[in-house]
Design a protein around this motif. Sequence first.
Motif, PDB file in Angstrom:
ATOM      1  N   MET A 152      -1.458  -4.343 -20.829  1.00  0.00           N
ATOM      2  CA  MET A 152      -0.949  -3.316 -21.734  1.00  0.00           C
ATOM      3  C   MET A 152      -1.976  -2.201 -21.846  1.00  0.00           C
ATOM      4  SD  MET A 152       1.925  -4.654 -22.435  1.00  0.00           S
ATOM      5  CE  MET A 152       2.527  -3.648 -23.800  1.00  0.00           C
ATOM      6  N   THR A 153      -1.575  -0.999 -21.491  1.00  0.00           N
ATOM      7  CA  THR A 153      -2.446   0.174 -21.543  1.00  0.00           C
ATOM      8  C   THR A 153      -1.831   1.220 -22.467  1.00  0.00           C
ATOM      9  OG1 THR A 153      -1.438   1.428 -19.739  1.00  0.00           O
ATOM     10  CG2 THR A 153      -2.996  -0.313 -19.130  1.00  0.00           C
ATOM     11  N   ASP A 154      -2.566   2.303 -22.691  1.00  0.00           N
ATOM     12  CA  ASP A 154      -2.043   3.395 -23.517  1.00  0.00           C
ATOM     13  C   ASP A 154      -0.835   4.062 -22.883  1.00  0.00           C
ATOM     14  OD1 ASP A 154      -4.042   2.911 -25.339  1.00  0.00           O
ATOM     15  OD2 ASP A 154      -5.384   4.457 -24.546  1.00  0.00           O
ATOM     16  N   ASP A 155      -0.712   3.957 -21.561  1.00  0.00           N
ATOM     17  CA  ASP A 155       0.395   4.595 -20.851  1.00  0.00           C
ATOM     18  C   ASP A 155       1.525   3.629 -20.533  1.00  0.00           C
ATOM     19  OD1 ASP A 155      -0.970   7.041 -20.810  1.00  0.00           O
ATOM     20  OD2 ASP A 155      -2.106   6.427 -19.040  1.00  0.00           O
ATOM     21  N   GLY A 156       1.476   2.417 -21.079  1.00  0.00           N
ATOM     22  CA  GLY A 156       2.539   1.461 -20.835  1.00  0.00           C
ATOM     23  C   GLY A 156       2.040   0.242 -20.080  1.00  0.00           C
ATOM     24  N   PRO A 157       2.947  -0.696 -19.760  1.00  0.00           N
ATOM     25  CA  PRO A 157       2.534  -1.914 -19.069  1.00  0.00           C
ATOM     26  C   PRO A 157       2.233  -1.664 -17.601  1.00  0.00           C
ATOM     27  CG  PRO A 157       4.911  -1.887 -19.313  1.00  0.00           C
ATOM     28  CD  PRO A 157       4.394  -0.678 -20.055  1.00  0.00           C
ATOM     29  N   VAL A 158       1.299  -2.434 -17.065  1.00  0.00           N
ATOM     30  CA  VAL A 158       0.973  -2.382 -15.643  1.00  0.00           C
ATOM     31  C   VAL A 158       0.966  -3.815 -15.125  1.00  0.00           C
ATOM     32  CG1 VAL A 158      -0.739  -1.742 -13.908  1.00  0.00           C
ATOM     33  CG2 VAL A 158      -0.415  -0.291 -15.916  1.00  0.00           C
ATOM     34  N   VAL A 159       1.715  -4.069 -14.068  1.00  0.00           N
ATOM     35  CA  VAL A 159       1.797  -5.393 -13.473  1.00  0.00           C
ATOM     36  C   VAL A 159       0.694  -5.528 -12.428  1.00  0.00           C
ATOM     37  CG1 VAL A 159       3.248  -7.024 -12.211  1.00  0.00           C
ATOM     38  CG2 VAL A 159       4.274  -5.474 -13.880  1.00  0.00           C
ATOM     39  N   ILE A 160      -0.049  -6.612 -12.504  1.00  0.00           N
ATOM     40  CA  ILE A 160      -1.157  -6.840 -11.581  1.00  0.00           C
ATOM     41  C   ILE A 160      -0.848  -8.047 -10.699  1.00  0.00           C
ATOM     42  CG2 ILE A 160      -2.820  -5.861 -13.194  1.00  0.00           C
ATOM     43  CD1 ILE A 160      -3.732  -8.707 -13.832  1.00  0.00           C
ATOM     44  N   ASP A 161      -1.731  -8.282  -9.747  1.00  0.00           N
ATOM     45  CA  ASP A 161      -1.684  -9.428  -8.831  1.00  0.00           C
ATOM     46  C   ASP A 161      -0.537  -9.378  -7.840  1.00  0.00           C
ATOM     47  OD1 ASP A 161      -3.974 -10.796  -9.040  1.00  0.00           O
ATOM     48  OD2 ASP A 161      -3.209 -12.473 -10.199  1.00  0.00           O
ATOM     49  N   PHE A 162      -0.015  -8.188  -7.545  1.00  0.00           N
ATOM     50  CA  PHE A 162       0.844  -8.056  -6.378  1.00  0.00           C
ATOM     51  C   PHE A 162      -0.028  -8.187  -5.134  1.00  0.00           C
ATOM     52  CE2 PHE A 162       3.673  -5.804  -9.329  1.00  0.00           C
ATOM     53  CZ  PHE A 162       4.890  -6.365  -8.972  1.00  0.00           C
ATOM     54  N   GLY A 163       0.561  -8.652  -4.048  1.00  0.00           N
ATOM     55  CA  GLY A 163      -0.176  -8.714  -2.795  1.00  0.00           C
ATOM     56  C   GLY A 163      -0.649 -10.095  -2.458  1.00  0.00           C
ATOM     57  N   ILE A 164      -0.830 -10.992  -3.459  1.00  0.00           N
ATOM     58  CA  ILE A 164      -1.183 -12.373  -3.146  1.00  0.00           C
ATOM     59  C   ILE A 164       0.023 -13.270  -3.356  1.00  0.00           C
ATOM     60  CG2 ILE A 164      -3.581 -12.021  -3.818  1.00  0.00           C
ATOM     61  CD1 ILE A 164      -2.935 -13.745  -6.307  1.00  0.00           C
ATOM     62  N   ALA A 165       1.185 -12.641  -3.562  1.00  0.00           N
ATOM     63  CA  ALA A 165       2.373 -13.433  -3.856  1.00  0.00           C
ATOM     64  C   ALA A 165       2.700 -14.403  -2.738  1.00  0.00           C
ATOM     65  CB  ALA A 165       3.555 -12.491  -4.104  1.00  0.00           C
ATOM     66  N   CYS A 166       2.525 -13.978  -1.509  1.00  0.00           N
ATOM     67  CA  CYS A 166       2.903 -14.844  -0.403  1.00  0.00           C
ATOM     68  C   CYS A 166       2.053 -16.094  -0.338  1.00  0.00           C
ATOM     69  CB  CYS A 166       2.797 -14.071   0.909  1.00  0.00           C
ATOM     70  SG  CYS A 166       1.120 -13.547   1.305  1.00  0.00           S
ATOM     71  N   ARG A 198       0.827  -1.212   0.000  1.00  0.00           N
ATOM     72  CA  ARG A 198       0.000   0.000   0.000  1.00  0.00           C
ATOM     73  C   ARG A 198       0.858   1.257   0.000  1.00  0.00           C
ATOM     74  NH1 ARG A 198      -5.136  -0.595   4.000  1.00  0.00           N
ATOM     75  NH2 ARG A 198      -5.572   1.402   3.010  1.00  0.00           N
ATOM     76  N   ARG A 199       2.148   1.103   0.299  1.00  0.00           N
ATOM     77  CA  ARG A 199       3.044   2.262   0.258  1.00  0.00           C
ATOM     78  C   ARG A 199       3.662   2.449  -1.129  1.00  0.00           C
ATOM     79  NH1 ARG A 199       4.641  -0.065   5.267  1.00  0.00           N
ATOM     80  NH2 ARG A 199       6.515  -0.942   4.303  1.00  0.00           N
ATOM     81  N   VAL A 200       3.455   1.480  -2.022  1.00  0.00           N
ATOM     82  CA  VAL A 200       4.045   1.551  -3.352  1.00  0.00           C
ATOM     83  C   VAL A 200       3.145   2.393  -4.256  1.00  0.00           C
ATOM     84  CG1 VAL A 200       4.755   0.241  -5.386  1.00  0.00           C
ATOM     85  CG2 VAL A 200       5.174  -0.668  -3.092  1.00  0.00           C
ATOM     86  N   GLN A 201       3.714   3.428  -4.856  1.00  0.00           N
ATOM     87  CA  GLN A 201       2.991   4.267  -5.797  1.00  0.00           C
ATOM     88  C   GLN A 201       3.807   4.323  -7.084  1.00  0.00           C
ATOM     89  OE1 GLN A 201      -0.055   5.617  -5.304  1.00  0.00           O
ATOM     90  NE2 GLN A 201      -0.143   4.699  -3.260  1.00  0.00           N
ATOM     91  N   ASP A 202       3.422   3.556  -8.063  1.00  0.00           N
ATOM     92  CA  ASP A 202       4.143   3.524  -9.335  1.00  0.00           C
ATOM     93  C   ASP A 202       3.125   3.329 -10.442  1.00  0.00           C
ATOM     94  OD1 ASP A 202       7.141   3.105 -10.468  1.00  0.00           O
ATOM     95  OD2 ASP A 202       5.723   1.909 -11.620  1.00  0.00           O
ATOM     96  N   PRO A 203       3.250   4.063 -11.552  1.00  0.00           N
ATOM     97  CA  PRO A 203       2.250   3.929 -12.629  1.00  0.00           C
ATOM     98  C   PRO A 203       2.236   2.558 -13.276  1.00  0.00           C
ATOM     99  CG  PRO A 203       4.124   5.294 -13.319  1.00  0.00           C
ATOM    100  CD  PRO A 203       4.256   5.089 -11.854  1.00  0.00           C
ATOM    101  N   HIS A 204       3.289   1.767 -13.079  1.00  0.00           N
ATOM    102  CA  HIS A 204       3.343   0.442 -13.691  1.00  0.00           C
ATOM    103  C   HIS A 204       2.938  -0.670 -12.729  1.00  0.00           C
ATOM    104  CE1 HIS A 204       5.172   2.115 -17.259  1.00  0.00           C
ATOM    105  NE2 HIS A 204       6.059   2.720 -16.518  1.00  0.00           N
ATOM    106  N   VAL A 205       2.363  -0.296 -11.587  1.00  0.00           N
ATOM    107  CA  VAL A 205       1.912  -1.266 -10.595  1.00  0.00           C
ATOM    108  C   VAL A 205       0.454  -0.990 -10.280  1.00  0.00           C
ATOM    109  CG1 VAL A 205       2.181  -2.096  -8.239  1.00  0.00           C
ATOM    110  CG2 VAL A 205       4.200  -1.521  -9.589  1.00  0.00           C
ATOM    111  N   ALA A 206      -0.371  -2.042 -10.328  1.00  0.00           N
ATOM    112  CA  ALA A 206      -1.773  -1.915  -9.905  1.00  0.00           C
ATOM    113  C   ALA A 206      -1.791  -1.997  -8.377  1.00  0.00           C
ATOM    114  CB  ALA A 206      -2.616  -3.028 -10.528  1.00  0.00           C
TER     115      ALA A 206
END
Length: 429
Positions: free
Chosen positions: A142-156, A64-72
């Motif tokens: 893939m979006t108009d503003d570049g790639p966005v990585v999803i499904d962070f947070g359930i990695a553990c 929740r502290r991560v703020q990056d346009p390529h991260v959901a």
Amino acid sequence: MGAPDGDCLGPYRLLSPLGAGGFGEVHLALDTEGRTIAVKILHPHVAADEAALTRLAREVEAMRRVQDPHVAEILDASLSGGRPYLATRYVQGRPLDAVVAGEGPVKGDDLVRLGRGLAEALAAVHAAGVTHRDLKPGNVIMTDDGPVVIDFGIACLHDSATVTTSGVVLGTPGYLAPEILEGGESGPEADIFSFAATLAYAATGRHPYGTGPASAVGYRVVHHEPDLEGVPLWVEPLLRECLSRDPAARPPAGMLLARLGAANPVNPVVRTPAPQPRPAYAGGGDAAGGTARRAAGGLHGVTTREWRPGRHARGSSSPERARERRRAVIHRRWVVGTGLLVSLAAAAAKSPLPEVSLLLLSVYGAVMVIDGGVALFARQDRPRLVVDLAAIGGSVALWAALAAFFSPLTLGLALATVVIVMIVILLGS
């Protein structure tokens, strides 16, 4: 664990399902301010694992502290009660695997932007102390503003014993690092391996370790070299380094940004391999004889330049140039369409109303001359003047041909049909 449309989960109203995976169902939802978000509702067997949920809560707080346009990024989470869920930013776009399947491999500057976006996402998340553990083409939107990585947070949850015994495949074969497949600990280095496998797939349209049963693909990951045939030379050495079986030999995410920033060629070159046996990766059989190795050191003979945001590859155009071309296309279509319509109307009126026929041709010709003159003197647009003059000659020739070979009744019916079709098209659009 299905949730009906319109159901409320915490402060969110579920709109429609987006998909389901091994750990939960994803729904499109609205928050209290009417914004769209994605809500992942964990499956019951996942929600029953207290140890996994405890670890998930720690990683959620870090994410929740991560703020990056390529991260959901994760917006909210509730890991207690009967229906634990995660709320993340809703990313509108298409998964990378769907884009490659429909449009072919990613090339040139687009490949660089994809690689830099993924590297930036990993750098931001690794800095927060989180590892994704399941980076793959399906988890890159893939979006108009570049790639966005999803499904962070359930990695553990991948390390949860309950989930493992429930029969869930821990990740996607061919994109999991060998240390994970061998039961070792997974850290940020595992994401670097997945990054390279994902970028190799984007560049070639093929899975770098082939297809087939998960056991066969996993064996190739641990014991064979990746199939990087067709990967551009400027990025192949980096991908081979990231796909090393030794986690310590893989560069960190921050270094990936610098390496990709200095390796984008003006004209990406794909090596044409010498005739050699290739690994038989399709299906399920293991490769016989191994993979032919290519030189991984240096870019001999390849001209490179640094890539910066906003710099266009040679041969591409600026937005202004693109708009000019678009206006030219619309102008040609308008000239041809009105010329055909005027010619048909003038030919239909030639016998009963010759004055009207000549008037139509004269007005059309005058409009074209004025349009071409304005374009020539105001913007020095000679091609537009040529199009206008050609339209005048073409409409006169078509008028003479139609009047000579068709009766006024036939031409009148044809004119009426064209007008009706145009009206229907306009109303439909």
